[in-house]
Design a protein around this motif. Structure first.
Motif, PDB file in Angstrom:
ATOM      1  N   ALA A  16      34.083  43.089  35.719  1.00  0.00           N
ATOM      2  CA  ALA A  16      35.149  43.891  35.099  1.00  0.00           C
ATOM      3  C   ALA A  16      36.496  43.599  35.756  1.00  0.00           C
ATOM      4  N   GLN A  17      36.520  43.509  37.084  1.00  0.00           N
ATOM      5  CA  GLN A  17      37.781  43.245  37.785  1.00  0.00           C
ATOM      6  C   GLN A  17      38.328  41.861  37.444  1.00  0.00           C
ATOM      7  N   ILE A  18      37.417  40.875  37.331  1.00  0.00           N
ATOM      8  CA  ILE A  18      37.850  39.516  36.979  1.00  0.00           C
ATOM      9  C   ILE A  18      38.436  39.501  35.565  1.00  0.00           C
ATOM     10  N   ALA A  19      37.743  40.147  34.627  1.00  0.00           N
ATOM     11  CA  ALA A  19      38.231  40.194  33.246  1.00  0.00           C
ATOM     12  C   ALA A  19      39.573  40.908  33.165  1.00  0.00           C
ATOM     13  N   GLU A  20      39.742  41.952  33.942  1.00  0.00           N
ATOM     14  CA  GLU A  20      41.010  42.699  33.943  1.00  0.00           C
ATOM     15  C   GLU A  20      42.138  41.864  34.541  1.00  0.00           C
ATOM     16  N   ALA A  21      41.800  41.087  35.580  1.00  0.00           N
ATOM     17  CA  ALA A  21      42.821  40.227  36.187  1.00  0.00           C
ATOM     18  C   ALA A  21      43.255  39.138  35.218  1.00  0.00           C
TER      19      ALA A  21
ATOM     20  N   LYS B 200      37.949  41.712  26.017  1.00  0.00           N
ATOM     21  CA  LYS B 200      36.852  41.369  26.929  1.00  0.00           C
ATOM     22  C   LYS B 200      36.899  42.229  28.195  1.00  0.00           C
ATOM     23  N   ALA B 201      38.111  42.482  28.681  1.00  0.00           N
ATOM     24  CA  ALA B 201      38.248  43.313  29.879  1.00  0.00           C
ATOM     25  C   ALA B 201      37.772  44.731  29.607  1.00  0.00           C
ATOM     26  N   GLU B 202      38.146  45.263  28.465  1.00  0.00           N
ATOM     27  CA  GLU B 202      37.709  46.619  28.102  1.00  0.00           C
ATOM     28  C   GLU B 202      36.189  46.669  27.938  1.00  0.00           C
ATOM     29  N   GLU B 203      35.642  45.622  27.367  1.00  0.00           N
ATOM     30  CA  GLU B 203      34.191  45.564  27.186  1.00  0.00           C
ATOM     31  C   GLU B 203      33.478  45.490  28.530  1.00  0.00           C
ATOM     32  N   ALA B 204      34.017  44.686  29.441  1.00  0.00           N
ATOM     33  CA  ALA B 204      33.413  44.559  30.777  1.00  0.00           C
ATOM     34  C   ALA B 204      33.497  45.875  31.540  1.00  0.00           C
ATOM     35  N   ARG B 205      34.629  46.554  31.423  1.00  0.00           N
ATOM     36  CA  ARG B 205      34.774  47.841  32.108  1.00  0.00           C
ATOM     37  C   ARG B 205      33.831  48.870  31.508  1.00  0.00           C
ATOM     38  N   GLY B 206      33.633  48.802  30.199  1.00  0.00           N
ATOM     39  CA  GLY B 206      32.690  49.717  29.555  1.00  0.00           C
ATOM     40  C   GLY B 206      31.273  49.544  30.044  1.00  0.00           C
ATOM     41  N   ALA B 207      30.919  48.293  30.432  1.00  0.00           N
ATOM     42  CA  ALA B 207      29.572  48.046  30.945  1.00  0.00           C
ATOM     43  C   ALA B 207      29.378  48.669  32.325  1.00  0.00           C
ATOM     44  N   VAL B 208      30.494  48.838  33.044  1.00  0.00           N
ATOM     45  CA  VAL B 208      30.403  49.446  34.381  1.00  0.00           C
ATOM     46  C   VAL B 208      30.262  50.953  34.275  1.00  0.00           C
ATOM     47  N   LEU B 209      30.785  51.537  33.228  1.00  0.00           N
ATOM     48  CA  LEU B 209      30.755  52.991  33.049  1.00  0.00           C
ATOM     49  C   LEU B 209      30.001  53.331  31.760  1.00  0.00           C
TER      50      LEU B 209
END
Length: 273
Positions: free
Chosen positions: A66-71, A84-93
């Motif tokens: 998630a951090q990599i996608a956000e960066a 993609k960043a939002e999707e990755a962060r959603g997988a964390v939460l």
């Protein structure tokens, strides 16, 4: 011998061979049950230890992704990267899972072993390794062979054996060789089992063979389900040492964590530069 006297069941043609076939089938079924139950315990232990030991590593990987996608999204501003960043962060939460809602006491398959132990006022003892020690495995096999309920006809004796094997199975699940040794002493010192009832003859022997065959079919279905499960398939990769496989997976995951951390550090440095 009087020609008009009734022929005793012992003298019926083929009965002796049929009796031997029944005894051989009973022995084979017990050995098969032991093999299936042993595999079931190992699959369950592998699943629990995989979750306990590697769950935090998987969570760390999700966070790094998630951090990599956000960066990347912050650097490019591309809508697709943002998605993609939002999707990755959603997988964390994720949405709370059943076991999280019930504070780790239950999952989609039902009550967890630790929860059952606590409700029954038994000590909670998660497995220390996937495969119980060779000492525990040998003791378990010997006890099941001695005390299996299918070896007797008397209902009271069957009940006694079933209750005894519940304790044997619990000790084996926990890999407790000392408890299995104590159970073996208890069995040897306990009341001697009643003499085996004389096997029924003729049609009833055939009925017994049919029951044994049906029982084996049901066990085969259980074994197939275990082998086809995700954990079962994973364990087939290292049938001789599943504990080593767990350590190998952990090592690979930690390598992935280190790689992700390096990638994130490069992205962060580029952004700052």
């Amino acid at each position: 011998m009087n020609a008009n006297s009734p022929t005793h069941a012992r003298d019926e043609p083929g009965t002796e061979r049929l009796e031997k076939a029944v005894r051989a089938a009973e022995t084979a079924l017990i050995e098969y049950e032991i093999a299936v139950e042993t595999f079931r315990v190992e699959v369950e232990n592998f699943s629990r230890l995989h979750h306990q030991r590697l769950g935090p590593v998987y969570a760390r990987l999700d966070e790094l992704d998630a951090q990599i996608a956000e960066a990347v999204a912050a650097r490019t501003g591309d809508p697709e990267d943002v998605r993609k960043a939002e999707e990755a962060r959603g997988a964390v939460l994720p949405m709370p899972r059943v076991e999280e809602l019930f504070f780790g006491w239950i999952d989609s398959d039902g009550m967890l072993p630790e929860a059952q132990a606590m409700l029954n006022e038994q000590p909670v003892q998660p497995p220390s390794r996937v495969r119980p020690s060779e000492e525990a495995r040998k003791a378990y096999r010997d006890l099941v062979r001695k005390a299996h309920p299918d070896l007797v006809q008397d209902e009271a004796e069957r009940t006694r054996r079933e209750e005894f094997l519940v304790r044997v199975n619990k000790a084996y699940v926990e890999g407790d060789a000392a408890a299995l040794a104590a159970l073996d002493e208890e069995w040897e010192a306990g009341p001697l089992p009643e003499p085996l009832a004389e096997l029924l003859r003729g049609e009833e022997l055939y009925a017994r063979l049919e029951w044994l065959a049906r029982r084996k079919e049901s066990l085969t279905e259980v074994a197939a389900e275990l082998e086809q499960s995700a954990i079962g398939a994973m364990m087939k990769m290292a049938p001789d040492d599943p504990d080593a496989l767990l350590e190998e997976i952990a090592e690979q995951l930690l390598g992935q964590v280190a790689e992700r951390e390096r990638e994130l550090a490069r992205l962060t440095e580029t952004e700052q530069g």
